[in-house]
Design an enzyme around this catalytic site. Structure first.
Site, PDB file in Angstrom:
ATOM      1  NE  ARG A  33     -88.914  -4.917 -48.730  1.00  0.00           N
ATOM      2  CZ  ARG A  33     -89.334  -6.150 -48.833  1.00  0.00           C
ATOM      3  NH1 ARG A  33     -89.657  -6.814 -47.754  1.00  0.00           N
ATOM      4  NH2 ARG A  33     -89.452  -6.728 -50.010  1.00  0.00           N
ATOM      5  CD  GLU A 177     -93.643 -16.532 -53.796  1.00  0.00           C
ATOM      6  OE1 GLU A 177     -93.688 -15.306 -54.003  1.00  0.00           O
ATOM      7  OE2 GLU A 177     -93.188 -17.020 -52.745  1.00  0.00           O
ATOM      8  CE  LYS A 219     -96.419 -15.362 -51.488  1.00  0.00           C
ATOM      9  NZ  LYS A 219     -95.605 -15.065 -50.304  1.00  0.00           N
ATOM     10  CB  SER A 261     -98.513  -8.042 -52.278  1.00  0.00           C
ATOM     11  OG  SER A 261     -97.361  -8.243 -51.484  1.00  0.00           O
ATOM     12  N   GLY A 262     -96.310  -8.862 -54.586  1.00  0.00           N
ATOM     13  CA  GLY A 262     -95.393  -8.602 -55.691  1.00  0.00           C
ATOM     14  C   GLY A 262     -95.074  -7.157 -56.008  1.00  0.00           C
ATOM     15  N   GLY A 263     -95.155  -6.274 -55.018  1.00  0.00           N
ATOM     16  CA  GLY A 263     -94.824  -4.876 -55.283  1.00  0.00           C
ATOM     17  C   GLY A 263     -96.044  -3.990 -55.524  1.00  0.00           C
ATOM     18  NE  ARG A 294     -92.036  -5.571 -51.479  1.00  0.00           N
ATOM     19  CZ  ARG A 294     -91.572  -5.440 -52.716  1.00  0.00           C
ATOM     20  NH1 ARG A 294     -91.051  -4.309 -53.101  1.00  0.00           N
ATOM     21  NH2 ARG A 294     -91.633  -6.439 -53.568  1.00  0.00           N
TER      22      ARG A 294
END
Length: 340
Positions: A33, A177, A219, A261-263, A294
């Site tokens: 990132r 998760e 999650k 949120s997974g992208g 993110r």
């Protein structure tokens, strides 16, 4: 194991209108990132980035817990205060990612298994002594031609359940998760089907390993069409399908569901969580919260750029994103919040 303490921590993590901040990206992911934004990729820059996050004024108003990475939990602020102390001073419960990442699953091309069970009991004991009160383990499931296989789902569910049992033995709340990935061309309906199967299998294994459901947090992914699916469904359709899927598979004893949120973009993640709470909050057995990475941090990272001069501006954006998701827990988020 003190079951009541674990249950109390789980309740505290999803209490009121707060959620979790997942700042647990591995050094490799964090460096990627940074590289994309031209930020130097080294330990000092990662330390400064994490200090910027945990010292954001007012963060504890909307964040109940922060998931850390092994490097982070051992780091200190520039003034010598430990990062974990800074988090606790902000009224936030420290947590820790404990899996060793997803690796290729033998005999199953295109599928992965999360590793890290070896030595986990001792690591959990150390993290508890350092101040962590919850942990996280991520399993990943892909949708594609002929996958996911039963073998992949069972293997990951079993690992998640064994991890969760070890966490509770050590006095930590397990964040469980199982992520069905967004990558691919699959439809909303296909994601629903796979997510339901994954969740049912995970809970079967949690029962088998005698995990106290009242002392864990789920999650999961939201039920979404693949990123390359020609049909991208509406916010309300996604909210309806996600909640229906969870009602089919998640026992009422679980205190809270904190979505990854997974992208998803920051705005979409907030809008979809908001729609679920607007439409269903009053009649669900568990709280619907957030455990975003993110979707909370990326806008701040883009402003920060590794420069100390940008810290205050970046912190304002981070605070704003956390507040947007707090509003989504109430069902009070709207697009106007993005323009003020």
């Amino acid at each position: 194991m003190n079951t009541q303490n674990i249950i109390n921590t789980a309740k505290a993590l999803i209490a009121g209108d707060k959620g979790l901040l997942a700042m647990d990206e591995s050094n490799t992911t964090c460096n990627k990132r940074f590289a994309a934004l031209g930020i130097p990729q080294n330990e000092e820059t990662r330390r400064a980035y994490r200090e910027m996050i945990v010292t954001t004024p007012g963060l504890g108003e909307s964040i109940s817990g922060a998931i850390l990475y092994d490097e982070t939990i051992r780091q200190r602020k520039k003034d010598g205060t430990s990062i974990i102390k800074a988090i606790m001073n902000a009224g936030i419960i420290p947590g820790i990612k404990v899996d060793a990442g997803a690796k290729e699953l033998a005999g199953h091309p295109g599928e992965k298994i999360t590793e890290g069970l070896d030595g986990l009991r001792d690591r959990l004991k150390e993290y508890y002594q350092m101040g962590a009160r919850f942990a996280k383990w991520r399993a990943v499931v892909s949708i594609g031609e002929g996958i996911p296989s039963r073998g992949c789902i069972e293997a990951n569910a079993h690992a998640l359940a064994r991890y969760a049992a070890l966490c509770q033995e050590a006095g930590l709340v397990p964040i469980v998760e199982p992520e069905v990935l967004m990558d691919g061309k699959h439809t909303l309906e296909q994601c629903f089907e796979v997510t339901e199967e994954v969740l049912r299998t995970v809970f079967n294994h949690l029962y088998a390993q005698r995990v106290t459901l009242e002392g864990m947090i789920l999650k999961p992914n939201m039920v979404l069409p693949g990123l390359d699916c020609p049909k991208q469904d509406s916010v309300d359709d996604i909210a309806d399908m996600t909640v229906e899927c969870l009602l089919h598979a998640v026992p009422a004893a679980v205190p809270g569901i904190a979505f990854l949120s997974g992208g998803q973009s920051s705005e979409l993640a907030s809008a979809r969580l908001n729609a679920m709470n607007v439409r269903f909050k009053s009649r669900l057995p568990w709280a619907l919260a957030f455990s975003f990475a993110r979707a909370i941090q990326q806008p701040a990272l883009e402003i920060w750029q590794g420069e100390e001069a940008n810290v205050l501006k970046a912190q304002k954006v981070l605070y704003h994103r956390a507040k947007c998701n707090q509003a989504a827990r109430h069902g009070e988020y709207n697009a106007l919040m993005e323009t003020t």
